[in-house]
Write an enzyme that holds these catalytic residues in place. Structure first.
Site, short mmCIF file in Angstrom:
data_model
loop_
_atom_site.label_atom_id
_atom_site.label_comp_id
_atom_site.label_asym_id
_atom_site.label_seq_id
_atom_site.Cartn_x
_atom_site.Cartn_y
_atom_site.Cartn_z
N ILE A 133 4.44 -11.24 -7.25
CA ILE A 133 3.93 -10.09 -6.36
C ILE A 133 4.69 -8.71 -6.85
CG2 ILE A 133 3.46 -9.27 -3.99
CD1 ILE A 133 4.22 -11.95 -3.13
N ASP A 159 9.39 -0.59 -12.39
CA ASP A 159 8.57 0.54 -11.69
C ASP A 159 7.19 -0.08 -12.86
OD1 ASP A 159 6.77 2.50 -11.85
OD2 ASP A 159 8.34 3.87 -12.06
N ASN A 196 -0.32 -5.75 -6.24
CA ASN A 196 -0.25 -5.14 -4.91
C ASN A 196 0.16 -3.86 -5.23
OD1 ASN A 196 -0.20 -4.98 -2.00
ND2 ASN A 196 2.12 -4.81 -2.55
N TYR A 244 -6.78 9.04 -4.94
CA TYR A 244 -6.77 7.57 -4.48
C TYR A 244 -7.92 6.94 -4.76
CZ TYR A 244 -5.50 3.67 -1.65
OH TYR A 244 -5.12 2.42 -1.31
N LYS A 247 -8.89 3.42 -6.80
CA LYS A 247 -9.36 1.95 -6.34
C LYS A 247 -10.62 1.58 -6.78
CE LYS A 247 -5.37 0.98 -4.24
NZ LYS A 247 -4.77 -0.42 -4.48
N VAL A 249 -4.40 -0.32 7.26
CA VAL A 249 -3.50 -1.31 7.58
C VAL A 249 -2.35 -0.48 7.63
CG1 VAL A 249 -2.19 -3.18 6.64
CG2 VAL A 249 -4.24 -2.68 5.57
N1 LIG Z 1 -2.22 0.43 3.95
C1 LIG Z 1 -3.45 0.44 4.03
O1 LIG Z 1 -4.19 1.11 4.60
C2 LIG Z 1 -4.16 -0.03 2.78
C3 LIG Z 1 -5.48 -0.21 2.65
C4 LIG Z 1 -6.23 -0.34 1.62
C5 LIG Z 1 -5.25 -1.13 0.18
N2 LIG Z 1 -4.03 -0.60 0.31
C6 LIG Z 1 -3.34 -1.32 -0.94
O2 LIG Z 1 -2.33 -2.18 -0.57
C7 LIG Z 1 -1.41 -2.06 -1.60
C8 LIG Z 1 -0.01 -2.11 -0.62
O3 LIG Z 1 0.02 -0.99 0.17
P1 LIG Z 1 0.78 -1.32 1.66
O4 LIG Z 1 0.05 -0.57 2.53
O5 LIG Z 1 1.65 -2.33 1.76
O6 LIG Z 1 1.96 0.00 1.25
P2 LIG Z 1 3.40 0.18 1.32
O7 LIG Z 1 3.98 -0.36 2.74
O8 LIG Z 1 3.73 1.49 1.10
O9 LIG Z 1 3.95 -0.68 0.00
C9 LIG Z 1 3.83 -0.39 -1.32
C10 LIG Z 1 4.67 -1.22 -2.30
O10 LIG Z 1 4.15 -0.86 -3.62
C11 LIG Z 1 5.52 -0.86 -4.16
N3 LIG Z 1 5.21 0.33 -5.35
C12 LIG Z 1 4.73 1.51 -5.29
N4 LIG Z 1 4.65 2.01 -6.36
C13 LIG Z 1 5.54 1.19 -7.18
C14 LIG Z 1 5.61 1.13 -8.65
N5 LIG Z 1 5.27 2.11 -9.23
N6 LIG Z 1 6.04 -0.02 -9.27
C15 LIG Z 1 6.40 -0.95 -8.45
N7 LIG Z 1 6.05 -1.08 -7.09
C16 LIG Z 1 5.71 0.13 -6.57
C17 LIG Z 1 6.43 -0.15 -3.14
O11 LIG Z 1 7.64 -0.56 -3.40
P3 LIG Z 1 8.76 0.46 -4.06
O12 LIG Z 1 8.66 1.78 -3.55
O13 LIG Z 1 10.10 -0.26 -3.79
O14 LIG Z 1 8.73 0.45 -5.53
C18 LIG Z 1 6.02 -1.12 -1.88
O15 LIG Z 1 6.54 -2.44 -2.01
C19 LIG Z 1 -1.55 -0.76 -2.23
O16 LIG Z 1 -2.17 -1.13 -3.46
C20 LIG Z 1 -2.38 0.02 -1.55
O17 LIG Z 1 -3.23 0.86 -2.21
C21 LIG Z 1 -3.41 -0.35 1.56
#
Ligand SMILES: NC(=O)c1ccc[n+]([C@@H]2O[C@H](COP(=O)([O-])OP(=O)(O)OC[C@H]3O[C@@H](n4cnc5c(N)ncnc54)[C@H](OP(=O)(O)O)[C@@H]3O)[C@@H](O)[C@H]2O)c1
Length: 269
Positions: free
Chosen positions: A16, A76, A103, A169, A173, A202
């Site tokens: 993951i 990263d 993810n 963004y 996507k 979310v």
């Molecule tokens: N929240 C929403 O409303 C929503 C809706 C639709 C889709 N999504 C998608 O769902 C996914 C997860 O989002 P989330 O809501 O869980 O956000 P989140 O709580 O901010 O988590 C994002 C995760 O991605 C990691 N990450 C970011 N950039 C990275 C990189 N360059 N390399 C490795 N890890 C990286 C972060 O960890 P580190 O900072 O430790 O690297 C963190 O673990 C994303 O793809 C987002 O676009 C979210």
């Protein structure tokens, strides 16, 4: 047979990305509960280790005896050299990955076209698109060689519908959606499964990051509406992975009950 048969997850190895927070972290814990082995990837090692501990506790509480191995890798996904070294960083006993959950991702800002910084454009594309593609390339090669595997990509409602202030963004996507669809078509003559999960709102760190640390602006996103929580999306991901091997859940579009699209929601609650 139970509707939510997770016995198929026991002993499977799941990698993951973005597992240090939000949806990735919740997904890690749920896979651990189902007896999977985990490789957890993110840039921040400290929160990643905490997620690994939570997942280990969930596995222990499950009473299962197979699976439950957990590795953490600080990486990263936007850094091509780091991605190139990913396979070498995976411990030998977890080298046969069965499920890849792409993810890692984020949005930076709500700036309109003309005011978006190059840094934000580059960062979003480098992680959400190029990082996801680079990691997929590594594992598609492995999966083709083994004739099995499952790739689960995190798309978004933003990959189905664009909205003002989200041009970059949404473009990333939409790219995830196109890439996932092309890959599913390319792999039609294999046993490899390709799923795209497309959540609506979310409540995670996502909005705090989008608003550059402004918690009150982030909180406004969820005002008057009950958003999804990370665990809701994790359930969808784990459910898709737990289907029988001949079943491919192609897309899962998951919204809060009072959200109908990227731009239409009811906030009267
Ligand atoms: N929240 C929403 O409303 C929503 C809706 C639709 C889709 N999504 C998608 O769902 C996914 C997860 O989002 P989330 O809501 O869980 O956000 P989140 O709580 O901010 O988590 C994002 C995760 O991605 C990691 N990450 C970011 N950039 C990275 C990189 N360059 N390399 C490795 N890890 C990286 C972060 O960890 P580190 O900072 O430790 O690297 C963190 O673990 C994303 O793809 C987002 O676009 C979210």
């Amino acid at each position: 047979m139970s509707l939510f048969n997770t016995s198929r997850l026991v002993g499977k190895t799941v990698l993951i990305t973005g597992a240090s927070a939000g949806i990735g972290a919740a997904t890690a814990v749920l896979f651990a509960k189902g007896g999977s082995n985990l490789i957890l990837v993110a840039r921040r090692i400290h929160p990643l280790k905490i997620v690994a501990e939570e997942a280990a506790a969930a596995y222990k509480a499950s009473g299962l005896t197979e699976g439950g191995k957990i590795a953490t890798i600080q990486l990263d996904v936007a850094d091509k050299a780091q991605v190139a070294s990913l396979l070498d960083k995976i411990p030998q006993d977890l080298r046969n990955v069965d499920v890849l959950v792409n993810n890692a991702g984020f949005a930076h800002g709500v700036d309109k076209v003309g005011s978006i910084t190059d840094a934000d454009i580059d960062a979003m594309f480098a992680t959400n698109v190029v990082g996801l593609i680079s990691i997929t390339q590594l594992f598609v090669r492995e999966f083709k060689a083994r004739g099995a595997g499952h790739i689960i990509n995190l798309g978004s409602v933003a990959g189905r519908e664009a909205y003002p202030g989200g041009s970059i963004y949404c473009a990333t996507k939409h790219a995830v959606r196109a890439f996932t669809e092309a890959l599913r078509k390319e792999l039609v003559d294999t046993k490899i499964r390709i799923t795209e999960v497309q959540p609506g709102m979310v409540e995670t760190e996502f909005s705090v990051i989008r608003f550059r640390g402004d918690k009150s602006a982030a909180d406004k996103v969820y005002e008057g509406i009950q958003p999804l929580v990370a665990e809701d999306v994790a359930e969808e991901i784990v459910w898709a992975a737990a289907r029988p091997p001949h079943v491919n859940i192609a897309e899962l579009f998951v919204l809060p009950v009072n959200q109908a699209s990227a731009t239409l929601e009811y906030r009267g609650n």
